[in-house]
Design an enzyme around this catalytic site. Structure first.
Site, PDB file in Angstrom:
ATOM      1  N   ASP A 129       0.811  -1.232   0.000  1.00 22.51           N
ATOM      2  CA  ASP A 129       0.000   0.000   0.000  1.00 22.51           C
ATOM      3  C   ASP A 129       0.845   1.284   0.000  1.00 22.51           C
ATOM      4  OD1 ASP A 129      -2.131  -1.694   0.102  1.00 22.51           O
ATOM      5  OD2 ASP A 129      -2.844  -1.107   2.091  1.00 22.51           O
ATOM      6  N   ARG A 164     -16.160  -1.416 -24.409  1.00 23.99           N
ATOM      7  CA  ARG A 164     -16.642  -1.505 -23.032  1.00 23.99           C
ATOM      8  C   ARG A 164     -15.884  -0.567 -22.093  1.00 23.99           C
ATOM      9  NH1 ARG A 164     -16.615  -8.067 -22.857  1.00 23.99           N
ATOM     10  NH2 ARG A 164     -18.792  -8.385 -23.423  1.00 23.99           N
ATOM     11  N   MET A 171      -5.759  -2.996  -4.775  1.00 26.05           N
ATOM     12  CA  MET A 171      -5.677  -2.890  -3.319  1.00 26.05           C
ATOM     13  C   MET A 171      -5.276  -1.473  -2.905  1.00 26.05           C
ATOM     14  SD  MET A 171      -4.314  -6.459  -1.764  1.00 26.05           S
ATOM     15  CE  MET A 171      -5.454  -7.792  -1.454  1.00 26.05           C
ATOM     16  N   GLY A 172      -5.374  -1.223  -1.620  1.00 29.54           N
ATOM     17  CA  GLY A 172      -5.099   0.101  -1.063  1.00 29.54           C
ATOM     18  C   GLY A 172      -6.201   0.398  -0.071  1.00 29.54           C
ATOM     19  N   ARG A 173      -5.947  -0.014   1.166  1.00 31.93           N
ATOM     20  CA  ARG A 173      -7.013   0.045   2.170  1.00 31.93           C
ATOM     21  C   ARG A 173      -7.365   1.484   2.532  1.00 31.93           C
ATOM     22  NH1 ARG A 173      -4.965  -3.075   6.662  1.00 31.93           N
ATOM     23  NH2 ARG A 173      -6.115  -4.905   6.041  1.00 31.93           N
ATOM     24  N   ARG A 273     -17.571  -3.923 -17.445  1.00 32.39           N
ATOM     25  CA  ARG A 273     -17.112  -5.164 -16.815  1.00 32.39           C
ATOM     26  C   ARG A 273     -16.131  -4.836 -15.685  1.00 32.39           C
ATOM     27  NH1 ARG A 273     -20.638  -6.922 -19.602  1.00 32.39           N
ATOM     28  NH2 ARG A 273     -20.564  -8.719 -21.002  1.00 32.39           N
ATOM     29  N   HIS A 279      -5.396 -10.425  -4.379  1.00 31.80           N
ATOM     30  CA  HIS A 279      -4.103 -10.881  -3.848  1.00 31.80           C
ATOM     31  C   HIS A 279      -3.077 -11.211  -4.921  1.00 31.80           C
ATOM     32  CE1 HIS A 279      -6.814 -11.125  -0.437  1.00 31.80           C
ATOM     33  NE2 HIS A 279      -5.742 -11.027   0.325  1.00 31.80           N
ATOM     34  N   GLN A 281      -1.842  -9.118  -6.629  1.00 32.88           N
ATOM     35  CA  GLN A 281      -0.893  -8.001  -6.480  1.00 32.88           C
ATOM     36  C   GLN A 281       0.166  -8.274  -5.414  1.00 32.88           C
ATOM     37  OE1 GLN A 281      -3.575  -4.113  -6.636  1.00 32.88           O
ATOM     38  NE2 GLN A 281      -4.706  -5.935  -6.020  1.00 32.88           N
ATOM     39  N   ARG A 282      -0.118  -9.237  -4.525  1.00 32.39           N
ATOM     40  CA  ARG A 282       0.821  -9.507  -3.434  1.00 32.39           C
ATOM     41  C   ARG A 282       1.646 -10.760  -3.662  1.00 32.39           C
ATOM     42  NH1 ARG A 282      -2.690  -8.641   1.663  1.00 32.39           N
ATOM     43  NH2 ARG A 282      -2.029 -10.749   2.083  1.00 32.39           N
TER      44      ARG A 282
HETATM   45  O1  F6P Z   1      -1.327  -5.543   3.340  1.00 33.31           O
HETATM   46  C1  F6P Z   1      -2.144  -4.566   2.825  1.00 33.31           C
HETATM   47  C2  F6P Z   1      -3.314  -5.206   2.112  1.00 33.31           C
HETATM   48  O2  F6P Z   1      -2.875  -5.871   0.958  1.00 33.31           O
HETATM   49  C3  F6P Z   1      -4.397  -4.192   1.798  1.00 33.31           C
HETATM   50  O3  F6P Z   1      -4.162  -3.540   0.586  1.00 33.31           O
HETATM   51  C4  F6P Z   1      -5.628  -5.062   1.793  1.00 33.31           C
HETATM   52  O4  F6P Z   1      -6.761  -4.307   2.165  1.00 33.31           O
HETATM   53  C5  F6P Z   1      -5.329  -6.083   2.836  1.00 33.31           C
HETATM   54  O5  F6P Z   1      -3.942  -6.165   2.942  1.00 33.31           O
HETATM   55  C6  F6P Z   1      -5.900  -7.449   2.532  1.00 33.31           C
HETATM   56  O6  F6P Z   1      -5.651  -8.273   3.608  1.00 33.31           O
HETATM   57  P1  F6P Z   1      -5.837  -9.847   3.659  1.00 33.31           P
HETATM   58  O7  F6P Z   1      -4.654 -10.476   2.975  1.00 33.31           O
HETATM   59  O8  F6P Z   1      -5.888 -10.149   5.098  1.00 33.31           O
HETATM   60  O9  F6P Z   1      -7.099 -10.161   2.907  1.00 33.31           O
END
Ligand code: F6P
Length: 349
Positions: A129, A164, A171-173, A273, A279, A281-282
């Site tokens: 984030d 479309r 993500m980005g809380r 759409r 996830h 992204q992680r």
């Molecule tokens: O670590 C930050 C983050 O990736 C946020 O962007 C997202 O809201 C949150 O974690 C998601 O968490 P989890 O993996 O617990 O679903």
């Protein structure tokens, strides 16, 4: 006797965690420390789950995503006897010092434990984030932006083929760093972020203007933390059902892309759409930039431990890796500056 250094990774995982673990371990082993991986973040200290990290354990992990020691969203302040358990292990019977690798929650706990109990801890700033203060960038962010940008590039061609609107939820809380950076890099036509929320009506007006100019497809990037905001002044956060939150009080987000797409289709009549990157992204391998940043952070953290500079965090300022107080890094979130969002806005509509 060799000093025992613990390493933990807490909160959401992200690419580059293993690169930090490798760098902290390598430098500390070279100095004669014993290095111990704490399993599953703060939970590992509550449950006494430790594993030795030696040269073999860190071999080949530099490009690997995730974390070899696991992670969790455990908050010792929310568990009966949690703080006591941490204090018994760190600076007590198990570990002489701790490197905590995490974001606002993990480092918030580290800062508080240092402040209230003098815990011998140093921090490393992690989160896709990119919302930690006192550092220009957290590791993991560059990889997330790369993945989101690639997705936007791919969505362009299918959007164009079908005329479309494609909504991409990233993500980005609390902050729109991933949305703004990937949106600028991917040429998004509208970007919606939590800290500078444009209204649904304005977003639709941008899309109509674009279509009137003869462009009959569009890309909209929205942060999961954006609250649907209306010209009437009303706003509404979209979270997952059933509502759930973690020990740090964060609700589980997700779904704003769908809600926004529905609004766009209703109000403009353009077929829309949604893609939720979530996830993805992680996961996976860190970019070269994240590998280098994570490595520099890891070496700096090992140095801070060696110098016994407890309560500090490795940070990037300009091109330099420096030490900043943990308390400053978690005091407030680093939001997207107006200038960055204005750069993105120059291409809306
Ligand atoms: O670590 C930050 C983050 O990736 C946020 O962007 C997202 O809201 C949150 O974690 C998601 O968490 P989890 O993996 O617990 O679903």
């Amino acid at each position: 006797m060799a000093k025992r250094l613990g390493v933990l990774t807490g909160g959401g995982d992200c690419p580059g965690l293993n690169a930090v673990i490798r760098a902290v371990t390598r430098r500390s082993l070279d100095r004669g420390y014993e290095v111990i991986g704490v399993r599953a973040g703060w939970r590992g200290l509550l449950e006494g789950r430790f594993e030795p990290l030696d040269y073999r354990a860190i071999s080949g992990i530099l490009p690997r995503g995730g974390t070899i020691i696991g992670t969790s969203r455990t908050n010792p302040y929310k568990v009966d006897g949690g703080v006591q358990a941490v204090l018994e292990h760190v600076g007590g019977r198990s570990l002489d010092a701790l490197v905590a690798i995490g974001g606002e929650d993990t480092l918030g706990v580290a800062a508080r434990l240092f402040d209230e109990h003098g815990l011998p801890v140093v921090g490393v700033p992690k989160t896709i984030d990119n919302d930690l203060s006192s550092t220009d960038y957290t590791f993991g962010f560059d990889t997330a932006v790369y993945i989101a940008t690639e997705a936007i590039d791919r969505l362009h061609s299918t959007a164009e083929s079908h005329n479309r609107v494609m909504v991409v939820e990233v993500m980005g809380r609390h902050t729109g760093w991933i949305a703004v950076m990937s949106g600028i890099a991917g040429g998004a036509d509208v970007i919606l972020i939590p800290e500078q929320p444009i209204t649904v009506e304005d977003a639709c007006a941008d899309l109509r203007r674009r279509h009137e100019r003869g462009k009959d497809f569009s890309i909209v990037v929205v942060s999961e933390g954006y609250e649907l905001t209306y010209a009437s002044g009303e706003s509404r956060q979209v979270g997952q059902e059933p509502a759930a939150s973690d020990q740090f009080g964060h609700v589980r987000l997700g779904g704003v892309g769908d809600a926004l797409a529905h609004e766009i289709e209703e109000r403009t009549g353009y077929e829309t759409r949604v893609t939720v990157l979530g996830h993805v992204q992680r996961g996976g391998s860190p970019t070269p930039r994240d590998r280098v940043l994570a490595t520099r952070y890891g070496l700096k953290a090992a140095d801070l431990v060696h110098e016994e500079r407890w309560g500090f965090m490795a940070a990037l300022q300009g091109d330099a890796i420096v030490a900043v107080p943990l308390a400053d890094a978690v005091a407030e979130l680093k939001t997207v500056p107006r200038e960055f969002y204005d750069t993105a806005k120059a291409f809306f509509g």
